[in-house]
Design a protein around this motif. Sequence first.
Motif, mmCIF file in Angstrom:
data_model
loop_
_atom_site.group_PDB
_atom_site.id
_atom_site.type_symbol
_atom_site.label_atom_id
_atom_site.label_comp_id
_atom_site.label_asym_id
_atom_site.label_seq_id
_atom_site.Cartn_x
_atom_site.Cartn_y
_atom_site.Cartn_z
ATOM 1 N N MET A 1 24.535 8.806 -1.174
ATOM 2 C CA MET A 1 25.410 8.991 -1.334
ATOM 3 C C MET A 1 26.662 8.470 -0.401
ATOM 4 N N LYS A 2 27.732 8.690 -0.939
ATOM 5 C CA LYS A 2 28.684 7.616 -0.504
ATOM 6 C C LYS A 2 30.101 8.738 0.484
ATOM 7 N N ILE A 3 30.247 8.317 1.707
ATOM 8 C CA ILE A 3 31.130 9.707 2.589
ATOM 9 C C ILE A 3 32.161 8.389 2.828
ATOM 10 N N THR A 4 33.273 9.004 2.251
ATOM 11 C CA THR A 4 34.451 8.992 2.877
ATOM 12 C C THR A 4 35.577 10.040 3.823
ATOM 13 N N THR A 5 36.091 9.714 4.797
ATOM 14 C CA THR A 5 36.562 10.693 5.522
ATOM 15 C C THR A 5 38.135 10.341 4.774
ATOM 16 N N HIS A 6 39.590 11.552 4.907
ATOM 17 C CA HIS A 6 40.765 11.679 5.064
ATOM 18 C C HIS A 6 41.346 11.808 5.803
ATOM 19 N N LEU A 7 42.323 11.451 6.473
ATOM 20 C CA LEU A 7 43.590 11.935 7.516
ATOM 21 C C LEU A 7 44.218 12.496 7.240
ATOM 22 N N VAL A 8 45.204 13.836 6.498
ATOM 23 C CA VAL A 8 46.190 14.360 5.672
ATOM 24 C C VAL A 8 46.548 15.266 7.264
ATOM 25 N N SER A 9 48.487 15.071 6.626
ATOM 26 C CA SER A 9 48.858 15.966 7.283
ATOM 27 C C SER A 9 50.194 16.862 6.684
ATOM 28 N N ALA A 10 50.213 18.384 6.047
ATOM 29 C CA ALA A 10 50.728 18.642 5.210
ATOM 30 C C ALA A 10 51.659 19.765 5.970
ATOM 31 N N PRO A 11 52.936 19.416 4.988
ATOM 32 C CA PRO A 11 54.288 20.413 5.480
ATOM 33 C C PRO A 11 54.040 21.519 5.522
ATOM 34 N N LEU A 12 54.333 22.334 6.055
ATOM 35 C CA LEU A 12 54.852 23.734 6.657
ATOM 36 C C LEU A 12 55.834 23.770 5.660
ATOM 37 N N HIS A 13 56.310 25.725 4.862
ATOM 38 C CA HIS A 13 57.212 25.925 4.480
ATOM 39 C C HIS A 13 58.478 26.674 5.828
ATOM 40 N N THR A 14 57.321 27.049 6.902
ATOM 41 C CA THR A 14 57.687 27.564 7.561
ATOM 42 C C THR A 14 56.899 27.711 9.027
ATOM 43 N N ASP A 27 47.143 19.841 9.854
ATOM 44 C CA ASP A 27 46.455 18.955 10.087
ATOM 45 C C ASP A 27 44.972 18.163 9.913
ATOM 46 N N SER A 28 44.632 17.465 9.203
ATOM 47 C CA SER A 28 42.860 17.878 8.812
ATOM 48 C C SER A 28 42.727 16.873 8.447
ATOM 49 N N LEU A 29 41.093 16.648 8.418
ATOM 50 C CA LEU A 29 40.557 15.510 8.304
ATOM 51 C C LEU A 29 39.330 15.814 6.864
ATOM 52 N N LEU A 30 40.136 15.775 5.543
ATOM 53 C CA LEU A 30 38.954 15.849 4.685
ATOM 54 C C LEU A 30 37.474 14.817 4.391
ATOM 55 N N VAL A 31 37.380 15.268 4.108
ATOM 56 C CA VAL A 31 35.701 14.861 3.614
ATOM 57 C C VAL A 31 35.076 15.206 1.983
ATOM 58 N N GLU A 32 34.908 13.242 1.822
ATOM 59 C CA GLU A 32 34.891 13.508 0.536
ATOM 60 C C GLU A 32 33.316 13.272 0.150
ATOM 61 N N ILE A 33 32.224 13.678 -0.602
ATOM 62 C CA ILE A 33 31.062 13.254 -1.023
ATOM 63 C C ILE A 33 30.681 12.523 -2.106
ATOM 64 N N SER A 34 30.596 11.561 -2.507
ATOM 65 C CA SER A 34 30.156 10.731 -3.826
ATOM 66 C C SER A 34 28.960 10.477 -4.391
ATOM 67 N N ASP A 35 28.184 10.797 -5.568
ATOM 68 C CA ASP A 35 27.180 10.326 -6.331
ATOM 69 C C ASP A 35 27.315 9.068 -7.127
ATOM 70 N N GLY A 36 29.011 8.866 -7.523
ATOM 71 C CA GLY A 36 29.165 7.510 -7.487
ATOM 72 C C GLY A 36 29.202 8.038 -9.317
ATOM 73 N N SER A 37 29.295 9.721 -9.475
ATOM 74 C CA SER A 37 30.173 9.901 -10.244
ATOM 75 C C SER A 37 31.284 10.930 -10.003
ATOM 76 N N VAL A 38 30.896 11.381 -9.949
ATOM 77 C CA VAL A 38 31.450 13.350 -9.105
ATOM 78 C C VAL A 38 31.647 12.961 -7.616
ATOM 79 N N SER A 39 32.680 13.810 -6.936
ATOM 80 C CA SER A 39 32.697 13.458 -5.533
ATOM 81 C C SER A 39 32.864 15.796 -4.869
ATOM 82 N N GLY A 40 32.408 15.956 -3.905
ATOM 83 C CA GLY A 40 32.678 17.290 -3.348
ATOM 84 C C GLY A 40 33.527 16.611 -2.547
ATOM 85 N N TRP A 41 34.392 17.960 -1.917
ATOM 86 C CA TRP A 41 35.025 17.791 -0.862
ATOM 87 C C TRP A 41 34.785 19.539 0.614
#
Length: 355
Positions: A1-14, A27-41
């Motif tokens: 399994m391949k583990i990838t991290t993504h830093l994201v910052s999503a604006p709020l409407h209020t 502000d979050s860290l998204l984690v993506e785990i892939s088996d080579g064909s599909v990914s879990g988040w």
Amino acid sequence: MKITTHLVSAPLHTPFVTALRTATHADSLLVEISDGSVSGWGECPQVWKVTGESLAGAQACVEGPLTTALGDLGPDDLTEALRRVQGAVQANFGAKAAVDVALHDLAARRRGQTLHGFLGSTVSVVRTDVTLSAGDPEALAAAGVARVADGFDVLKVKVGTGNAAADFERVRRIREAIGPEPRLRLDANQGWNRRDAVSAIRALEDAGCDIELVEQPLPAPDLEGMAWVTDRVSTPILADESVYGVRDLVAVIRHGAADLVNVKLAKCGGLGPARTLLELAREHGLGSIVGSMMESHVGVGAAAALVSAYPTTTVNDLDAAWWLKEAPVTGGIRYEGSTIHLPTGAGLGVTGLTA
């Protein structure tokens, strides 16, 4: 399994204002785990004032000891993978939750099931409250009317601002503005002391404001104080920051410190520990809700799938992604008033990052 991290910052409407902080972005860290064909988040939110975890620390934890713990384990051994994640490090509950959820999501996708279906449920909709940010009485009353018009019938009001009399006036004005039907619940975010909590809650009871529950009126460690408040008011008390894991919930139960518990994935470490907490609460006669931090459709989607499979005793607190002006991912849950529609696609229904 391949583990990838993504830093994201999503604006709020209020802006989201509480007794602890003001947020304009999720502000979050998204984690993506892939088996080579599909990914879990999965997702770990940064909430300094509650969990104390930073995105940098969570990323280091995921890319370091959690990745090492999973080693060359294949994607089909979910039970062993989850055991390794929980045992790899102390605390770091948000990082653990992100990997735990991503592993569950991946397993569901590999089977072609929705995440809630994988957890054993056929229920595709769950309900949520919506939070009114802290503010002056007139602004809060107007916000309450607007949220009811948006289709929400359970409103959560942030109190604990340091002035119990002002908190009372805010809540009184909201109830006056929205009428008797919508439910009102309060969240003090640890902002009261014992006597102010009892004084404020009793005043609201005497005024007929019809408060459904009061969340975390006192600082998290003060279980004796929470029990003191619980014994002196009629309104149910909900423990949030006082409960991260099983030991915390056992302590709350032993002290009689609350009537309900708020289970959050980023506090307890993922779907596995959350199920244990909900079952323990039910066994001991405590009510329950599932809540969220300031998270995106990934974290809230996982919490909503949990609620679908493990129903709670009252409406849940899963409005976090509703506050986003722009989602950092495509796909996932959808809001329609107070209803969260779970995806029909595999897993969490997330198809990737928006950018």
